[in-house]
Motif scaffolding. Structure first.
Motif, PDB file in Angstrom:
ATOM      1  N   SER A 103       0.843  -0.750  -0.043  1.00  0.00           N
ATOM      2  CA  SER A 103       0.100   0.223   0.343  1.00  0.00           C
ATOM      3  C   SER A 103       1.032   1.218   0.010  1.00  0.00           C
ATOM      4  O   SER A 103       2.103   1.649  -0.068  1.00  0.00           O
ATOM      5  CB  SER A 103      -1.191   0.076   1.085  1.00  0.00           C
ATOM      6  OG  SER A 103       0.237   0.034   2.335  1.00  0.00           O
ATOM      7  N   HIS A 105       1.519   3.630   2.138  1.00  0.00           N
ATOM      8  CA  HIS A 105       2.834   3.199   3.151  1.00  0.00           C
ATOM      9  C   HIS A 105       4.348   2.922   2.651  1.00  0.00           C
ATOM     10  O   HIS A 105       5.330   2.959   2.464  1.00  0.00           O
ATOM     11  CB  HIS A 105       2.664   2.565   4.475  1.00  0.00           C
ATOM     12  CG  HIS A 105       1.934   3.028   5.694  1.00  0.00           C
ATOM     13  ND1 HIS A 105       0.623   3.550   5.412  1.00  0.00           N
ATOM     14  CD2 HIS A 105       2.364   3.993   6.456  1.00  0.00           C
ATOM     15  CE1 HIS A 105      -0.017   4.313   6.223  1.00  0.00           C
ATOM     16  NE2 HIS A 105       1.354   4.877   6.761  1.00  0.00           N
ATOM     17  N   TRP A 130       0.731  12.705   7.958  1.00  0.00           N
ATOM     18  CA  TRP A 130       1.750  11.551   6.702  1.00  0.00           C
ATOM     19  C   TRP A 130       2.752  12.185   6.776  1.00  0.00           C
ATOM     20  O   TRP A 130       3.776  11.543   7.097  1.00  0.00           O
ATOM     21  CB  TRP A 130       1.010  11.388   4.987  1.00  0.00           C
ATOM     22  CG  TRP A 130      -0.069  11.327   5.460  1.00  0.00           C
ATOM     23  CD1 TRP A 130      -1.343  11.911   5.399  1.00  0.00           C
ATOM     24  CD2 TRP A 130      -0.904   9.803   5.501  1.00  0.00           C
ATOM     25  NE1 TRP A 130      -2.523  11.036   5.441  1.00  0.00           N
ATOM     26  CE2 TRP A 130      -1.824  10.162   5.527  1.00  0.00           C
ATOM     27  CE3 TRP A 130       0.794   8.697   6.063  1.00  0.00           C
ATOM     28  CZ2 TRP A 130      -2.919   8.826   5.785  1.00  0.00           C
ATOM     29  CZ3 TRP A 130      -0.661   7.725   6.315  1.00  0.00           C
ATOM     30  CH2 TRP A 130      -2.062   7.913   6.412  1.00  0.00           C
ATOM     31  N   THR A 176       3.793  16.241   1.088  1.00  0.00           N
ATOM     32  CA  THR A 176       2.218  15.514   1.330  1.00  0.00           C
ATOM     33  C   THR A 176       1.707  17.111  -0.144  1.00  0.00           C
ATOM     34  O   THR A 176       1.332  18.207   0.821  1.00  0.00           O
ATOM     35  CB  THR A 176       1.746  16.060   2.777  1.00  0.00           C
ATOM     36  OG1 THR A 176       2.893  14.461   3.463  1.00  0.00           O
ATOM     37  CG2 THR A 176       0.465  14.441   1.709  1.00  0.00           C
ATOM     38  N   GLY A 178      -1.506  15.661  -0.692  1.00  0.00           N
ATOM     39  CA  GLY A 178      -3.042  16.000  -0.323  1.00  0.00           C
ATOM     40  C   GLY A 178      -2.990  15.212   0.982  1.00  0.00           C
ATOM     41  O   GLY A 178      -2.602  14.708   1.307  1.00  0.00           O
ATOM     42  N   SER A 180      -4.823  14.374   3.204  1.00  0.00           N
ATOM     43  CA  SER A 180      -5.579  13.726   3.902  1.00  0.00           C
ATOM     44  C   SER A 180      -6.666  13.791   4.957  1.00  0.00           C
ATOM     45  O   SER A 180      -7.954  13.805   5.898  1.00  0.00           O
ATOM     46  CB  SER A 180      -5.955  12.290   3.233  1.00  0.00           C
ATOM     47  OG  SER A 180      -5.348  11.800   4.254  1.00  0.00           O
ATOM     48  N   ASP A 205       4.286  13.070  -1.896  1.00  0.00           N
ATOM     49  CA  ASP A 205       3.180  12.252  -1.591  1.00  0.00           C
ATOM     50  C   ASP A 205       1.777  12.596  -1.991  1.00  0.00           C
ATOM     51  O   ASP A 205       1.222  14.099  -1.465  1.00  0.00           O
ATOM     52  CB  ASP A 205       3.027  12.144  -0.099  1.00  0.00           C
ATOM     53  CG  ASP A 205       1.246  10.713   0.394  1.00  0.00           C
ATOM     54  OD1 ASP A 205       0.484  10.714  -0.148  1.00  0.00           O
ATOM     55  OD2 ASP A 205       1.622  10.289   1.659  1.00  0.00           O
ATOM     56  N   VAL A 207      -0.964  10.406  -2.875  1.00  0.00           N
ATOM     57  CA  VAL A 207      -2.191   9.120  -2.809  1.00  0.00           C
ATOM     58  C   VAL A 207      -3.029   9.746  -2.578  1.00  0.00           C
ATOM     59  O   VAL A 207      -4.262   9.088  -3.357  1.00  0.00           O
ATOM     60  CB  VAL A 207      -1.129   8.695  -0.946  1.00  0.00           C
ATOM     61  CG1 VAL A 207      -1.768   7.437  -0.649  1.00  0.00           C
ATOM     62  CG2 VAL A 207       0.218   7.527  -1.262  1.00  0.00           C
ATOM     63  N   ALA A 208      -3.423  10.380  -1.685  1.00  0.00           N
ATOM     64  CA  ALA A 208      -4.305  11.197  -1.727  1.00  0.00           C
ATOM     65  C   ALA A 208      -5.501  12.013  -2.253  1.00  0.00           C
ATOM     66  O   ALA A 208      -6.264  13.052  -2.430  1.00  0.00           O
ATOM     67  CB  ALA A 208      -4.582  11.609  -0.664  1.00  0.00           C
ATOM     68  N   GLN A 230      -5.751   2.826  -4.274  1.00  0.00           N
ATOM     69  CA  GLN A 230      -7.157   2.883  -3.887  1.00  0.00           C
ATOM     70  C   GLN A 230      -8.159   3.932  -3.607  1.00  0.00           C
ATOM     71  O   GLN A 230      -9.473   3.988  -2.601  1.00  0.00           O
ATOM     72  CB  GLN A 230      -6.904   1.560  -1.891  1.00  0.00           C
ATOM     73  CG  GLN A 230      -6.714   3.145  -1.106  1.00  0.00           C
ATOM     74  CD  GLN A 230      -5.821   3.163  -1.043  1.00  0.00           C
ATOM     75  OE1 GLN A 230      -4.503   2.701  -1.933  1.00  0.00           O
ATOM     76  NE2 GLN A 230      -4.613   3.391   0.040  1.00  0.00           N
ATOM     77  N   LYS A 231      -7.786   5.044  -4.067  1.00  0.00           N
ATOM     78  CA  LYS A 231      -8.543   6.439  -3.711  1.00  0.00           C
ATOM     79  C   LYS A 231      -9.114   6.929  -5.195  1.00  0.00           C
ATOM     80  O   LYS A 231     -10.072   6.124  -5.265  1.00  0.00           O
ATOM     81  CB  LYS A 231      -7.109   7.738  -3.272  1.00  0.00           C
ATOM     82  CG  LYS A 231      -6.867   6.943  -2.199  1.00  0.00           C
ATOM     83  CD  LYS A 231      -7.046   7.494  -0.551  1.00  0.00           C
ATOM     84  CE  LYS A 231      -6.314   6.851   0.250  1.00  0.00           C
ATOM     85  NZ  LYS A 231      -6.195   7.713   1.777  1.00  0.00           N
TER      86      LYS A 231
HETATM   87  C1  LIG Z   1      -1.780  11.257   1.401  1.00  0.00           C
HETATM   88  C2  LIG Z   1      -2.157   9.624   1.980  1.00  0.00           C
HETATM   89  N1  LIG Z   1      -0.621   9.366   2.151  1.00  0.00           N
HETATM   90  C3  LIG Z   1      -0.832   8.298   2.538  1.00  0.00           C
HETATM   91  C4  LIG Z   1      -1.356   6.520   2.765  1.00  0.00           C
HETATM   92  C5  LIG Z   1      -0.911   5.917   3.406  1.00  0.00           C
HETATM   93  O1  LIG Z   1      -1.529   4.747   2.520  1.00  0.00           O
HETATM   94  P1  LIG Z   1      -1.882   3.330   2.905  1.00  0.00           P
HETATM   95  O2  LIG Z   1      -3.113   3.361   3.731  1.00  0.00           O
HETATM   96  O3  LIG Z   1      -2.417   2.742   1.602  1.00  0.00           O
HETATM   97  O4  LIG Z   1      -1.129   2.621   3.212  1.00  0.00           O
HETATM   98  C6  LIG Z   1      -2.467   7.329   3.287  1.00  0.00           C
HETATM   99  C7  LIG Z   1      -3.931   6.546   3.625  1.00  0.00           C
HETATM  100  O5  LIG Z   1      -4.634   7.268   3.605  1.00  0.00           O
HETATM  101  C8  LIG Z   1      -2.719   8.796   2.733  1.00  0.00           C
HETATM  102  O6  LIG Z   1      -3.917   9.621   2.647  1.00  0.00           O
END
Ligand SMILES: Cc1ncc(COP(=O)(O)O)c(C=O)c1O
Length: 414
Positions: A103, A105, A130, A176, A178, A180, A205, A207-208, A230-231
């Protein structure tokens, strides 16, 4: 053969004879669990929290396809297509671009394990959870970690970052895009250039945020970028996206020490993902069906087009914000330019317990929204609109649920 075995076991006595019949040397201690006799049951939920989001139907179908070998030529073809999809969504031409079997992380650890060596100076923008996580991993590696801490809701300005770069002379800066946990969109224009002036690499980052707001890895001078499946991509959790600029690759390939993690060693992964000109070498067995799904999610966003996806998220966010304010709720991030379209944070309305509200919405409407996380815990409710979930119809559904929750949930009369 069987006769020989039977004769041998008779000669060895009754215990050995039992072994020959069943090949078991011990009695089982643990019986088959009763719970596993029942059929698997998954509720039908609308996932409007900070992730995961619901899977797009085409992605869902891909996850049900039969497995092939992780080193079959058809799988290499799928991996190549995933790489091209990542280059598109990241807007990068970096050859060192791949998916990680893990994931978000895991992608963060892959970045930090490979880039940082013990003693390296690492500057971390913290304005939510994050940055805290990045700092934690940096400390485990033995880097000298310097945190620039903002309250949740804040972001890092170019001036603040420049002060940090001048003071700590880091080899790497983490931001980061976004956040989250707080719902903040960190601006990125100018940060790469600034870092490079101070001989520092920029790690972001996304991810979001990926797919919902513009990001231009090469043009914004981002050296390492990662995101999750997954987002906005509406793929199952468990794979992540990662890319390294030539500058970042150079830092990794001239390390004095081996990275602590074998599983996340980029030199191995680069070879397995065909990012260099060498023959691919087995490294680990990839999550094959997860990669099918990721491939399909990248195909979907490529078909839609990034600009259209950004527009969809911007417009749906604006609609949600208007309707939340119509309910008398207050948006947590004050500056509209810094609001993250994927995850809206709403200040917990006075007198309510946030858990009552999220539980009510889940129990009565089968919709997930969540409370805060880390530094924003207890301060906000979080509503996510990501990828195929980012529709006006879903906004109407969650607003109806919230309206009823605000009427029915207990309110203390302080
Ligand atoms: C901005 C951000 N970074 C990192 C992560 C970590 O991702 P994961 O939960 O897929 O390990 C998330 C998860 O919500 C996130 O929103």
């Amino acid at each position: 053969m069987l006769r020989a075995l039977a004769m041998a076991s008779v000669a060895l006595g009754p215990q050995a004879a039992g072994w020959a019949r069943t090949m078991a040397s011990h009695q089982l201690l643990v019986a088959p669990p009763e719970a596993l006799r029942k059929p698997l049951s998954i509720p039908n939920r609308l996932l409007l929290g900070p992730g995961p989001a619901n899977l797009a139907p085409r992605v869902l179908a891909a996850g049900g396809l039969q497995v092939i070998g992780h080193m079959h030529k058809e799988m290499y073809q799928i991996m190549d297509e995933i790489k091209q999809g990542i280059q598109y969504v990241f807007q990068t031409r970096n050859p060192l671009t791949l998916a990680i079997s893990g994931s978000g992380h895991c992608a963060l650890e892959a970045a930090l394990f490979n880039l940082l060596e013990p003693g390296d100076s690492f500057l971390v923008g913290v304005n939510g959870i994050w940055g805290q996580r990045a700092a934690d991993i940096g400390e485990r590696i033995g880097a000298r970690v310097h945190m620039m801490v903002k309250d949740p809701g804040g972001h890092h300005t170019l001036r603040e970052v420049e002060e940090g770069l001048a003071q700590h002379k880091p080899v790497l800066l983490f931001l980061t895009q976004g956040e989250s946990s707080s719902g903040v969109l960190q601006p990125l224009n100018g940060y790469g250039e600034l870092c490079h002036r101070y001989k520092c690499l920029l790690l972001v980052d996304s991810v979001a945020s990926l797919g919902a707001v513009p990001i231009y890895m090469d043009q914004q001078g981002i050296d390492i970028l990662y995101s999750g499946s997954q987002k906005v991509l509406n793929a199952p959790p468990g794979t992540s996206l990662l890319s390294f600029s030539d500058k970042a690759k150079n830092k990794i390939y001239t390390r004095k020490t081996k990275p602590f993690s074998f599983y996340l060693d980029i030199k191995w992964l680069a070879s397995f993902w065909g990012c260099d000109d060498q023959p691919r070498m087995y490294h680990h067995t990839t999550p094959i069906t997860g990669l099918y799904s990721l491939r399909e999610s990248l195909a979907l966003i490529a078909e839609q087009g990034l600009e259209d996806s950004w527009r969809q998220h911007r417009e749906t966010m604006a609609y949600l914000h208007g309707r939340l304010q119509g309910l008398g709720l207050r948006l947590f991030v004050k500056d509209p330019a810094l609001r993250l379209p994927t995850i809206t944070t709403v200040a917990v309305p006075a007198g309510y317990n946030w858990r009552d509200i999220t539980n009510y919405v889940m129990d009565h409407f089968d919709i997930e929204i969540t409370g805060g996380l880390g530094p924003s815990m207890g301060k906000v409710l979080r509503i996510g609109l990501m990828g195929c979930n980012a529709t006006r119809e879903n906004v109407d559904r969650v607003i109806e649920a919230l309206r009823e929750a605000l009427q029915r949930c207990p309110r203390n009369k302080l």
